[in-house]
Design an enzyme around this catalytic site. Structure first.
Site, PDB file in Angstrom:
ATOM      1  N   PRO A  41       1.575  -8.056  -6.538  1.00 46.12           N
ATOM      2  CA  PRO A  41       1.812  -9.175  -7.433  1.00 46.12           C
ATOM      3  C   PRO A  41       3.067  -8.492  -8.503  1.00 46.12           C
ATOM      4  CG  PRO A  41      -0.497  -8.137  -7.697  1.00 46.12           C
ATOM      5  CD  PRO A  41       0.291  -7.281  -6.447  1.00 46.12           C
ATOM      6  N   GLU A  42       3.561  -9.350  -9.011  1.00 46.20           N
ATOM      7  CA  GLU A  42       4.524  -8.964 -10.043  1.00 46.20           C
ATOM      8  C   GLU A  42       4.404  -9.670 -11.412  1.00 46.20           C
ATOM      9  OE1 GLU A  42       8.868  -9.161  -9.396  1.00 46.20           O
ATOM     10  OE2 GLU A  42       8.617  -8.836  -7.001  1.00 46.20           O
ATOM     11  N   HIS A  51     -15.542  -8.429  -0.072  1.00 45.30           N
ATOM     12  CA  HIS A  51     -14.445  -7.704  -0.795  1.00 45.30           C
ATOM     13  C   HIS A  51     -14.592  -7.869  -2.399  1.00 45.30           C
ATOM     14  CE1 HIS A  51     -12.912  -6.178   2.997  1.00 45.30           C
ATOM     15  NE2 HIS A  51     -12.512  -7.575   3.183  1.00 45.30           N
ATOM     16  N   ARG A  78      -8.056  -4.342   0.068  1.00 41.39           N
ATOM     17  CA  ARG A  78      -7.263  -3.117   0.362  1.00 41.39           C
ATOM     18  C   ARG A  78      -7.493  -1.771  -0.340  1.00 41.39           C
ATOM     19  NH1 ARG A  78      -1.131  -4.235   2.172  1.00 41.39           N
ATOM     20  NH2 ARG A  78      -1.136  -2.083   2.919  1.00 41.39           N
ATOM     21  N   LYS A 118      23.893   5.791 -15.605  1.00 43.78           N
ATOM     22  CA  LYS A 118      23.247   5.574 -14.404  1.00 43.78           C
ATOM     23  C   LYS A 118      24.471   5.202 -13.335  1.00 43.78           C
ATOM     24  CE  LYS A 118      18.570   4.341 -15.175  1.00 43.78           C
ATOM     25  NZ  LYS A 118      18.011   5.442 -14.685  1.00 43.78           N
TER      26      LYS A 118
END
Ligand code: ZN
Length: 293
Positions: free
Chosen positions: A2-3, A104, A123, A166
């Site tokens: 998920p973001e 789960h 998971r 960078k």
């Protein structure tokens, strides 16, 4: 994985049933997720109320009346299912289809609001920790996180300052959680497309030699905020639409401009380009080589 917009949508879905409510009973059906649950996990929650539900990067932070903070992370496959008298919902389901297999359901909160909140995680990469509020800023998981992309502090000057030395690609810099918090592969690709900047461009080129922001940094910050804002808005609307819980690919998927659209026509007005996929740092990057410079 998920973001940020999905986690923020989850937060907004849990807020009405958690904030101001007390943990009446807590079930911990196994001793661990990604890490062992904290010592006396159940005891430290039961009887406490949630004074606020916040978010930092992709962590949900429930402030408790005891002075502890319950820190929660969805990991790869975690979700919360809220069961109330009027039915069930899974906030954040708009993006990734979520497991509905009750075996789960590892942790269940019975709240004084009447809601039962189940944390489902096939998971088990999810995380629940209890951290005293005063220790949170220095906690190893919090300390290194960069600015919140939707916060006022995240602006062109800050981003340029973080990027100006960078030599990595702009894609890599934006994916670095120390540069900006919570951005993952999808929204980095989407933001770069909206800003018309190539993911291959060297990160330092959004700053002048002294580290001041140039016009590219301005465009990129605007694009990051817009992309995340739109995604959260789309998630909010899908929460109200119960047909969205069908497990099909989420609502917001259809709004991606480049992500997972290899070979599709670029949607930038006037651009004749085609979305291309390349691999950067082991992850797929989707972009338009014509309008993204
Ligand atoms: Zn294009």
């Amino acid at each position: 994985m998920p973001e940020l917009p999905e986690v923020e949508t989850v937060r907004r879905g849990l807020q009405p049933v958690m904030e101001g409510a007390r943990f009446v009973r807590v079930e911990a059906r196994r001793p661990d997720l990604r890490r062992p649950l904290p010592k006396e996990f159940v005891k430290r929650l039961e009887g406490r109320s949630v004074t606020g539900l916040g978010r930092r990067a992709k962590y949900l932070l429930a402030d408790l009346s005891s002075g502890d903070v319950l820190l929660m992370h969805l990991g790869m496959s975690g979700s919360f299912r809220v069961s109330e008298e009027q039915g069930e919902k899974t906030p954040g389901d708009f993006h990734h289809p979520r497991s509905d297999d009750r075996t789960h359901d590892h942790i269940v909160f019975h709240m004084s609001s009447g809601a039962r909140i189940s944390f489902n995680d096939p998971r088990r990469f999810g995380l629940m920790l209890l951290v005293p509020r005063v220790e949170l800023p220095e906690h190893p998981l919090m300390k290194e996180i960069g600015p919140e992309p939707l916060g006022n502090a995240f602006d062109a000057a800050l981003l340029a300052g973080a990027c100006h030395r960078k030599k990595t690609s702009l894609k890599a810099a934006l994916s670095d959680q120390k540069v900006v918090a919570g951005l993952g592969n999808i929204y980095v690709c989407e933001a770069l497309h909206r800003a018309l900047l190539s993911p291959k461009r060297t990160a330092s080129t959004i700053a002048t030699r002294t580290g001041a922001p140039n016009e590219r940094a301005e465009r990129l910050v605007d694009a990051v905020k817009a992309v995340l804002g739109d995604a959260i808005k789309a998630g909010g609307s899908s929460l109200r639409d119960h047909r969205r819980t069908d497990g099909e690919l989420g609502y917001f998927q259809h709004h991606f401009r480049v992500y997972d659209r290899e070979g599709a026509k670029c949607v930038t007005p006037g651009c004749k380009g085609t979305v291309k996929r390349i691999v950067q740092g082991g992850r797929s990057t989707f972009f338009c080589p014509v309008c993204q410079k």
